[in-house]
Design an enzyme around this catalytic site. Structure first.
Site, mmCIF file in Angstrom:
data_model
loop_
_atom_site.group_PDB
_atom_site.id
_atom_site.type_symbol
_atom_site.label_atom_id
_atom_site.label_comp_id
_atom_site.label_asym_id
_atom_site.label_seq_id
_atom_site.Cartn_x
_atom_site.Cartn_y
_atom_site.Cartn_z
ATOM 1 N N GLY A 76 0.793 -1.227 0.000
ATOM 2 C CA GLY A 76 0.000 0.000 0.000
ATOM 3 C C GLY A 76 0.824 1.276 0.000
ATOM 4 O O GLY A 76 2.011 1.252 -0.303
ATOM 5 N N SER A 77 0.140 2.396 0.343
ATOM 6 C CA SER A 77 0.728 3.745 0.182
ATOM 7 C C SER A 77 1.232 3.871 -1.252
ATOM 8 O O SER A 77 2.413 4.175 -1.504
ATOM 9 C CB SER A 77 1.854 4.011 1.175
ATOM 10 O OG SER A 77 1.333 3.996 2.459
ATOM 11 N N GLU A 131 4.058 6.209 -7.650
ATOM 12 C CA GLU A 131 4.349 5.975 -9.085
ATOM 13 C C GLU A 131 5.162 4.704 -9.325
ATOM 14 O O GLU A 131 5.096 4.128 -10.399
ATOM 15 C CB GLU A 131 5.073 7.186 -9.696
ATOM 16 C CG GLU A 131 4.186 8.400 -9.922
ATOM 17 C CD GLU A 131 3.114 8.208 -10.999
ATOM 18 O OE1 GLU A 131 3.322 7.394 -11.912
ATOM 19 O OE2 GLU A 131 2.063 8.865 -10.906
ATOM 20 N N HIS A 141 4.768 1.808 -7.758
ATOM 21 C CA HIS A 141 3.747 0.753 -7.862
ATOM 22 C C HIS A 141 3.001 0.867 -9.193
ATOM 23 O O HIS A 141 2.734 -0.131 -9.861
ATOM 24 C CB HIS A 141 2.719 0.868 -6.727
ATOM 25 C CG HIS A 141 3.294 0.723 -5.352
ATOM 26 N ND1 HIS A 141 3.158 1.700 -4.393
ATOM 27 C CD2 HIS A 141 3.985 -0.267 -4.758
ATOM 28 C CE1 HIS A 141 3.735 1.309 -3.268
ATOM 29 N NE2 HIS A 141 4.255 0.115 -3.461
ATOM 30 N N GLY A 153 9.534 -4.692 -8.308
ATOM 31 C CA GLY A 153 10.480 -3.628 -8.649
ATOM 32 C C GLY A 153 11.930 -4.001 -8.399
ATOM 33 O O GLY A 153 12.252 -4.675 -7.418
ATOM 34 N N LYS A 201 13.866 -1.933 -7.417
ATOM 35 C CA LYS A 201 14.201 -1.089 -6.260
ATOM 36 C C LYS A 201 14.570 -1.983 -5.065
ATOM 37 O O LYS A 201 15.532 -1.730 -4.365
ATOM 38 C CB LYS A 201 12.990 -0.200 -5.953
ATOM 39 C CG LYS A 201 12.774 0.177 -4.534
ATOM 40 C CD LYS A 201 13.519 1.440 -4.219
ATOM 41 C CE LYS A 201 13.274 1.981 -2.841
ATOM 42 N NZ LYS A 201 12.871 1.083 -1.808
ATOM 43 N N ASP A 202 13.755 -3.023 -4.861
ATOM 44 C CA ASP A 202 14.037 -3.984 -3.789
ATOM 45 C C ASP A 202 14.708 -5.188 -4.444
ATOM 46 O O ASP A 202 14.118 -6.256 -4.555
ATOM 47 C CB ASP A 202 12.736 -4.362 -3.090
ATOM 48 C CG ASP A 202 12.028 -3.135 -2.562
ATOM 49 O OD1 ASP A 202 12.370 -2.687 -1.481
ATOM 50 O OD2 ASP A 202 11.147 -2.592 -3.282
ATOM 51 N N GLN A 253 15.141 -8.589 -2.718
ATOM 52 C CA GLN A 253 13.821 -9.214 -2.568
ATOM 53 C C GLN A 253 13.419 -9.899 -3.877
ATOM 54 O O GLN A 253 13.011 -11.066 -3.896
ATOM 55 C CB GLN A 253 12.805 -8.142 -2.192
ATOM 56 C CG GLN A 253 11.356 -8.545 -2.347
ATOM 57 C CD GLN A 253 10.407 -7.493 -1.822
ATOM 58 O OE1 GLN A 253 10.245 -7.373 -0.614
ATOM 59 N NE2 GLN A 253 9.785 -6.728 -2.687
ATOM 60 N N LEU A 308 11.374 6.243 -5.449
ATOM 61 C CA LEU A 308 10.091 6.347 -4.750
ATOM 62 C C LEU A 308 9.933 5.156 -3.813
ATOM 63 O O LEU A 308 10.335 4.044 -4.143
ATOM 64 C CB LEU A 308 8.944 6.388 -5.758
ATOM 65 C CG LEU A 308 8.969 7.568 -6.727
ATOM 66 C CD1 LEU A 308 7.736 7.551 -7.614
ATOM 67 C CD2 LEU A 308 9.048 8.899 -5.992
#
Ligand code: AMP
Length: 271
Positions: free
Chosen positions: A27-28, A31, A33, A144, A146-147, A150, A180
């Site tokens: 959640g939260s 862009e 996501h 992503g 980004k992680d 993971q 982000l």
């Protein structure tokens, strides 16, 4: 866009479809996501987004409690995209049978980067991804870069159990170059400016690292400099191969990985 609050209604709604793109989130919605959703929407005939803040992946209760929550607004944003067919917002018991610690174990060689500093974190991530994949039964899962660690571990883990493709998607950054993240909502303006200065430094470091003989030694001096200059705690700043996450000393297929705290908020990035 249909909202699904449990797996029974999920399997009824998704049953007729066999080309499902899945975007798991906590959640939260931002862009970052939305970029995963766009990708899913281009590739798959139906897109489902989950919003579930998985307590099992938090190694600190305090961190779990302060994680930003904004479901109503998330649903509004997702609806507005017109690219989401289903949103799955389960309760804990819909996903997990018990509060017990996950039985998943990480290999010793995977206990690097975030796994070294956040004990039990990826075990919780793999556990929830196993459960969600089993519930949603997607053709593709969009996650992503980004992680990155993971993504790396989830890909490896799900490959053994499911016939689902895990697709890594590029990092979305703000104008200030900061990647982000939902955790950015916890940062003050001043801290965001600091984060922007740090990432801009690292973009420069990425250029300079090309000519450095010992790349990780160079990063260790940069780590000391950044800690002093910005008065921050850096957990790691390392140069690693993207295919296997081993420490690297070559430019090709390697990235800088960083995790640091800004005013108690833990940020990660890779460049
Ligand atoms: P989260 O809600 O933070 O668990 O993230 C859900 C998914 O969005 C994960 O696959 C993340 O890697 C991905 N994601 C988060 N931030 C970004 C970003 N800035 N760019 C691309 N993907 C992201």
């Amino acid at each position: 866009m249909k909202i699904l609050l449990n797996k029974t209604s999920l399997s009824k709604s998704l049953g007729p479809f066999n080309d499902i793109g899945f975007v798991p989130t906590m959640g939260s919605i931002h862009e970052g996501h939305l970029s995963l959703i766009k990708r899913s929407n281009q590739v798959c005939s139906k897109t489902i987004v989950s919003i579930f803040i998985n307590p099992k992946q938090f190694n600190s209760k305090k961190d779990f409690k302060k994680y930003p929550k904004n479901i109503e607004n998330d649903v509004k944003i997702l609806n507005k995209t017109k690219k989401v067919d289903f949103v799955y917002i389960p309760k804990f018991n819909d996903v997990f049978k018990s509060k017990n610690k996950p039985i998943v174990k990480l290999n010793k060689k995977d206990k690097i980067l975030c796994a070294k500093f956040r004990q039990g974190h990826f075990e919780g991530v793999l556990d929830v991804m196993d459960k969600l994949t089993n519930i949603v039964k997607p053709t593709k899962i969009f996650m992503g870069n980004k992680d990155y660690q993971q993504l790396f571990l989830v890909k490896k883990y799900l490959k053994k159990k499911y016939n689902t493709d895990v697709v890594g998607c590029k990092i979305i950054r703000g104008k200030n170059k900061v990647a982000l993240s939902s955790r950015n909502y916890l940062l003050s303006k001043t801290n965001l400016i600091l984060a922007s200065k740090i990432v801009k430094k690292l973009i420069n470091v990425k250029k300079n690292i090309k000519i450095k003989k010992n790349k990780n030694k160079y990063l260790s001096t940069i780590k000391d400099d950044l800690q002093k200059q910005f008065k921050i705690k850096i957990e790691y700043l390392e140069f690693r191969e993207i295919n296997n996450l081993k420490l690297s000393n070559v430019i090709n297929k390697s990235k800088i990985f960083v995790a640091y705290y800004l005013n108690g908020v833990r940020l990660i990035d890779n460049l």
